[in-house]
Motif scaffolding. Structure first.
Motif, PDB file in Angstrom:
ATOM      1  N   LEU A 187       0.817  -1.215   0.000  1.00 39.69           N
ATOM      2  CA  LEU A 187       0.000   0.000   0.000  1.00 39.69           C
ATOM      3  C   LEU A 187       0.848   1.261   0.000  1.00 39.69           C
ATOM      4  CD1 LEU A 187      -2.798  -0.980   2.543  1.00 39.69           C
ATOM      5  CD2 LEU A 187      -2.961  -0.867   0.054  1.00 39.69           C
ATOM      6  N   ALA A 188       2.054   1.152   0.527  1.00 42.36           N
ATOM      7  CA  ALA A 188       2.962   2.303   0.608  1.00 42.36           C
ATOM      8  C   ALA A 188       4.299   1.936  -0.022  1.00 42.36           C
ATOM      9  CB  ALA A 188       3.169   2.708   2.069  1.00 42.36           C
ATOM     10  N   PRO A 189       4.871   2.816  -0.841  1.00 45.49           N
ATOM     11  CA  PRO A 189       6.180   2.514  -1.428  1.00 45.49           C
ATOM     12  C   PRO A 189       7.247   2.366  -0.347  1.00 45.49           C
ATOM     13  CG  PRO A 189       5.138   4.406  -2.517  1.00 45.49           C
ATOM     14  CD  PRO A 189       4.330   4.109  -1.283  1.00 45.49           C
ATOM     15  N   ILE A 190       8.217   1.503  -0.593  1.00 41.07           N
ATOM     16  CA  ILE A 190       9.362   1.377   0.297  1.00 41.07           C
ATOM     17  C   ILE A 190      10.195   2.655   0.198  1.00 41.07           C
ATOM     18  CG2 ILE A 190      11.495   0.123   0.768  1.00 41.07           C
ATOM     19  CD1 ILE A 190       9.101  -1.544   1.465  1.00 41.07           C
ATOM     20  N   VAL A 191      10.492   3.261   1.336  1.00 39.34           N
ATOM     21  CA  VAL A 191      11.284   4.489   1.369  1.00 39.34           C
ATOM     22  C   VAL A 191      12.435   4.308   2.342  1.00 39.34           C
ATOM     23  CG1 VAL A 191       9.382   6.011   0.716  1.00 39.34           C
ATOM     24  CG2 VAL A 191       9.736   5.474   3.128  1.00 39.34           C
ATOM     25  N   ASP A 192      13.452   5.170   2.230  1.00 38.71           N
ATOM     26  CA  ASP A 192      14.629   5.063   3.086  1.00 38.71           C
ATOM     27  C   ASP A 192      14.276   5.240   4.554  1.00 38.71           C
ATOM     28  OD1 ASP A 192      16.256   4.562   0.953  1.00 38.71           O
ATOM     29  OD2 ASP A 192      16.991   6.619   0.768  1.00 38.71           O
ATOM     30  N   ASP A 193      13.345   6.138   4.849  1.00 38.83           N
ATOM     31  CA  ASP A 193      12.939   6.406   6.223  1.00 38.83           C
ATOM     32  C   ASP A 193      11.519   5.902   6.428  1.00 38.83           C
ATOM     33  OD1 ASP A 193      12.364   7.284   8.734  1.00 38.83           O
ATOM     34  OD2 ASP A 193      12.632   9.422   8.315  1.00 38.83           O
ATOM     35  N   PRO A 194      11.326   4.745   7.091  1.00 35.12           N
ATOM     36  CA  PRO A 194       9.990   4.188   7.268  1.00 35.12           C
ATOM     37  C   PRO A 194       9.027   5.133   7.987  1.00 35.12           C
ATOM     38  CG  PRO A 194      11.651   2.575   7.845  1.00 35.12           C
ATOM     39  CD  PRO A 194      12.374   3.877   7.671  1.00 35.12           C
ATOM     40  N   VAL A 195       9.550   6.041   8.807  1.00 37.19           N
ATOM     41  CA  VAL A 195       8.683   6.985   9.510  1.00 37.19           C
ATOM     42  C   VAL A 195       7.968   7.895   8.513  1.00 37.19           C
ATOM     43  CG1 VAL A 195       8.632   8.871  11.187  1.00 37.19           C
ATOM     44  CG2 VAL A 195      10.107   6.894  11.580  1.00 37.19           C
ATOM     45  N   ALA A 196       8.602   8.124   7.361  1.00 39.54           N
ATOM     46  CA  ALA A 196       8.027   9.008   6.348  1.00 39.54           C
ATOM     47  C   ALA A 196       7.097   8.279   5.388  1.00 39.54           C
ATOM     48  CB  ALA A 196       9.144   9.688   5.557  1.00 39.54           C
ATOM     49  N   SER A 197       6.891   7.005   5.607  1.00 39.67           N
ATOM     50  CA  SER A 197       6.069   6.213   4.702  1.00 39.67           C
ATOM     51  C   SER A 197       4.598   6.619   4.792  1.00 39.67           C
ATOM     52  CB  SER A 197       6.214   4.730   5.039  1.00 39.67           C
ATOM     53  OG  SER A 197       5.416   3.937   4.192  1.00 39.67           O
ATOM     54  N   THR A 198       3.912   6.523   3.675  1.00 42.38           N
ATOM     55  CA  THR A 198       2.470   6.776   3.663  1.00 42.38           C
ATOM     56  C   THR A 198       1.863   5.996   2.510  1.00 42.38           C
ATOM     57  OG1 THR A 198       0.749   8.484   3.615  1.00 42.38           O
ATOM     58  CG2 THR A 198       2.663   8.822   2.200  1.00 42.38           C
ATOM     59  N   MET A 199       0.633   5.548   2.680  1.00 38.64           N
ATOM     60  CA  MET A 199      -0.008   4.785   1.633  1.00 38.64           C
ATOM     61  C   MET A 199      -0.352   5.695   0.459  1.00 38.64           C
ATOM     62  SD  MET A 199      -3.788   4.059   3.268  1.00 38.64           S
ATOM     63  CE  MET A 199      -4.190   2.834   2.032  1.00 38.64           C
ATOM     64  N   THR A 200      -0.381   5.122  -0.746  1.00 40.41           N
ATOM     65  CA  THR A 200      -0.715   5.914  -1.921  1.00 40.41           C
ATOM     66  C   THR A 200      -2.157   6.380  -1.838  1.00 40.41           C
ATOM     67  OG1 THR A 200      -1.440   4.037  -3.256  1.00 40.41           O
ATOM     68  CG2 THR A 200       0.911   4.570  -3.306  1.00 40.41           C
ATOM     69  N   GLN A 201      -2.411   7.567  -2.322  1.00 46.96           N
ATOM     70  CA  GLN A 201      -3.771   8.095  -2.296  1.00 46.96           C
ATOM     71  C   GLN A 201      -4.702   7.264  -3.166  1.00 46.96           C
ATOM     72  OE1 GLN A 201      -4.772  10.654  -0.232  1.00 46.96           O
ATOM     73  NE2 GLN A 201      -6.793   9.904  -0.830  1.00 46.96           N
ATOM     74  N   GLU A 202      -4.161   6.716  -4.258  1.00 48.30           N
ATOM     75  CA  GLU A 202      -4.988   5.897  -5.148  1.00 48.30           C
ATOM     76  C   GLU A 202      -5.477   4.632  -4.446  1.00 48.30           C
ATOM     77  OE1 GLU A 202      -2.454   8.604  -7.421  1.00 48.30           O
ATOM     78  OE2 GLU A 202      -2.004   7.114  -5.854  1.00 48.30           O
ATOM     79  N   SER A 203      -4.611   3.991  -3.661  1.00 44.34           N
ATOM     80  CA  SER A 203      -5.031   2.805  -2.917  1.00 44.34           C
ATOM     81  C   SER A 203      -6.034   3.176  -1.842  1.00 44.34           C
ATOM     82  CB  SER A 203      -3.824   2.110  -2.287  1.00 44.34           C
ATOM     83  OG  SER A 203      -3.105   1.373  -3.245  1.00 44.34           O
ATOM     84  N   ARG A 204      -5.788   4.306  -1.168  1.00 47.55           N
ATOM     85  CA  ARG A 204      -6.727   4.736  -0.134  1.00 47.55           C
ATOM     86  C   ARG A 204      -8.098   5.020  -0.728  1.00 47.55           C
ATOM     87  NH1 ARG A 204      -9.145   7.958   3.509  1.00 47.55           N
ATOM     88  NH2 ARG A 204      -8.478   7.727   5.684  1.00 47.55           N
ATOM     89  N   ASN A 205      -8.134   5.656  -1.882  1.00 49.80           N
ATOM     90  CA  ASN A 205      -9.407   5.960  -2.527  1.00 49.80           C
ATOM     91  C   ASN A 205     -10.171   4.680  -2.864  1.00 49.80           C
ATOM     92  OD1 ASN A 205      -8.776   8.670  -2.415  1.00 49.80           O
ATOM     93  ND2 ASN A 205      -8.130   8.813  -4.551  1.00 49.80           N
ATOM     94  N   ALA A 206      -9.457   3.690  -3.428  1.00 51.84           N
ATOM     95  CA  ALA A 206     -10.106   2.421  -3.777  1.00 51.84           C
ATOM     96  C   ALA A 206     -10.587   1.688  -2.540  1.00 51.84           C
ATOM     97  CB  ALA A 206      -9.134   1.551  -4.572  1.00 51.84           C
ATOM     98  N   MET A 207      -9.766   1.671  -1.483  1.00 51.25           N
ATOM     99  CA  MET A 207     -10.178   1.006  -0.244  1.00 51.25           C
ATOM    100  C   MET A 207     -11.386   1.702   0.376  1.00 51.25           C
ATOM    101  SD  MET A 207      -6.386   0.200   1.286  1.00 51.25           S
ATOM    102  CE  MET A 207      -6.972  -0.191   2.935  1.00 51.25           C
ATOM    103  N   SER A 208     -11.458   3.009   0.242  1.00 54.45           N
ATOM    104  CA  SER A 208     -12.611   3.744   0.765  1.00 54.45           C
ATOM    105  C   SER A 208     -13.897   3.334   0.053  1.00 54.45           C
ATOM    106  CB  SER A 208     -12.390   5.252   0.611  1.00 54.45           C
ATOM    107  OG  SER A 208     -11.314   5.686   1.411  1.00 54.45           O
ATOM    108  N   ARG A 209     -13.787   3.079  -1.253  1.00 52.99           N
ATOM    109  CA  ARG A 209     -14.962   2.646  -2.005  1.00 52.99           C
ATOM    110  C   ARG A 209     -15.396   1.239  -1.608  1.00 52.99           C
ATOM    111  NH1 ARG A 209     -13.158   3.160  -7.999  1.00 52.99           N
ATOM    112  NH2 ARG A 209     -15.351   2.623  -8.419  1.00 52.99           N
ATOM    113  N   LEU A 210     -14.437   0.425  -1.166  1.00 53.17           N
ATOM    114  CA  LEU A 210     -14.731  -0.948  -0.763  1.00 53.17           C
ATOM    115  C   LEU A 210     -15.116  -1.055   0.713  1.00 53.17           C
ATOM    116  CD1 LEU A 210     -11.738  -2.619  -2.622  1.00 53.17           C
ATOM    117  CD2 LEU A 210     -14.152  -2.802  -3.262  1.00 53.17           C
TER     118      LEU A 210
END
Length: 291
Positions: free
Chosen positions: A43-66
């Motif tokens: 749901l969230a891209p792998i980033v160097d700093d895991p604290v800065a991680s966030t899920m993609t808005q596109e996935s959140r939008n789809a999950m909200s519809r479901l």
């Protein structure tokens, strides 16, 4: 199969009969579907700093519809629940009012619909491991410049050594793993391997247990698990057993060149997190059309 499957950039493709039939199965009875998803790399891209991680808005939008349409939408992750609540904004933004979060491989649990939180105490052995891994990370950099840049993440009931920021991440991981395993053995902790990471945790829990907890509770007719890394394999194997028993389901893989062997577990292969978002969007589109 360890090479990258043929899948368009930012998209997804079904590679088994189970995968090819999953949209039809969901559309036939959405209220009987359990959708479980890993977080990092899915749901969230792998980033160097895991604290800065966030899920993609596109996935959140789809999950909200479901959300509220499927039987259950759940995030099953090695992260602590508190971090996932923040990174999904589940308590601040509308759309995920029924989300279930199983953190630390199921040791922790949060139900957004009720606000119920399962949050056991952190073992002292994990606190001790944090200090020893901090020391190890410093030693690795002093001993070999290729290993400089390793760092330690405190995940609550688990602690992880990351090599992604090291000068040579693969070399650093190979050097660190046996020494981390020695620390685990000394403190009677369990090791979990991942993409440029090795994690120590007190409870010998896996995502398989978390998936079985959800299945026993929800009693679904269709089960989907989305993941990207070795820590997801136990949960994916539960879904494989489900499919082998003749029931509809799918293992949806966020494919990365860092972990090419994950393609072996796939019914649906996605081009990293963007492909997962596209798959979830297609799922939501299909459900909405049928409704």
């Amino acid at each position: 199969m360890t090479n990258r499957p043929v899948v368009a950039d930012t998209s997804w493709t079904a590679v088994t009969d189970a995968g090819r039939g999953i949209l039809d199965a969901v559309a036939a009875d959405p209220a009987s579907v359990l959708l479980a998803l890993d977080f990092d790399g899915t749901l969230a891209p792998i980033v160097d700093d895991p604290v800065a991680s966030t899920m993609t808005q596109e996935s959140r939008n789809a999950m909200s519809r479901l959300d509220g349409v499927l039987a259950t939408v759940a995030i099953v992750t090695g992260r602590e629940v508190a971090a996932v609540r923040r990174m999904t904004a589940v308590d601040e933004q509308p759309g995920l009012e029924h989300l279930v979060i199983l953190g630390q491989y199921g040791v922790e649990r949060y139900d957004a619909a009720t606000g119920t939180l399962r949050d056991p105490e952190i073992p002292e052995s994990v606190r001790t491991a944090k200090g020893r891994l901090d020391t190890l990370a410093q030693q690795l950099g002093r001993e070999d410049p290729r290993d400089a840049g390793c760092w330690v993440e405190d995940k609550g009931r688990a602690v992880a050594l990351h090599t992604r920021r090291a000068a040579d991440p693969a070399h650093a991981l190979a050097t660190a793993v046996p020494r981390v395993r020695d620390i685990a053995a000394d403190l009677e902790l369990h090791c979990e391997d991942g993409r440029n990471i090795i994690e120590l945790k007190a409870a010998v829990t896996t995502k398989a247990q978390a998936m079985r907890e959800l299945i026993d509770e929800v009693k679904p007719q269709t089960v989907i698990m989305c993941g990207d890394d070795l820590g997801d394999v136990p949960a994916l194997n539960v879904v494989a057993e489900w499919i082998d028993a003749g029931r509809p389901g799918a293992r949806v893989i966020s494919f990365s060149g860092e972990q090419p062997s994950m393609a072996e577990y796939a019914d649906v292969v996605c081009d990293q997190t963007e492909g997962i978002a596209a798959f979830l969007g297609a799922l939501a589109d299909r459900v909405c059309i049928e409704m």
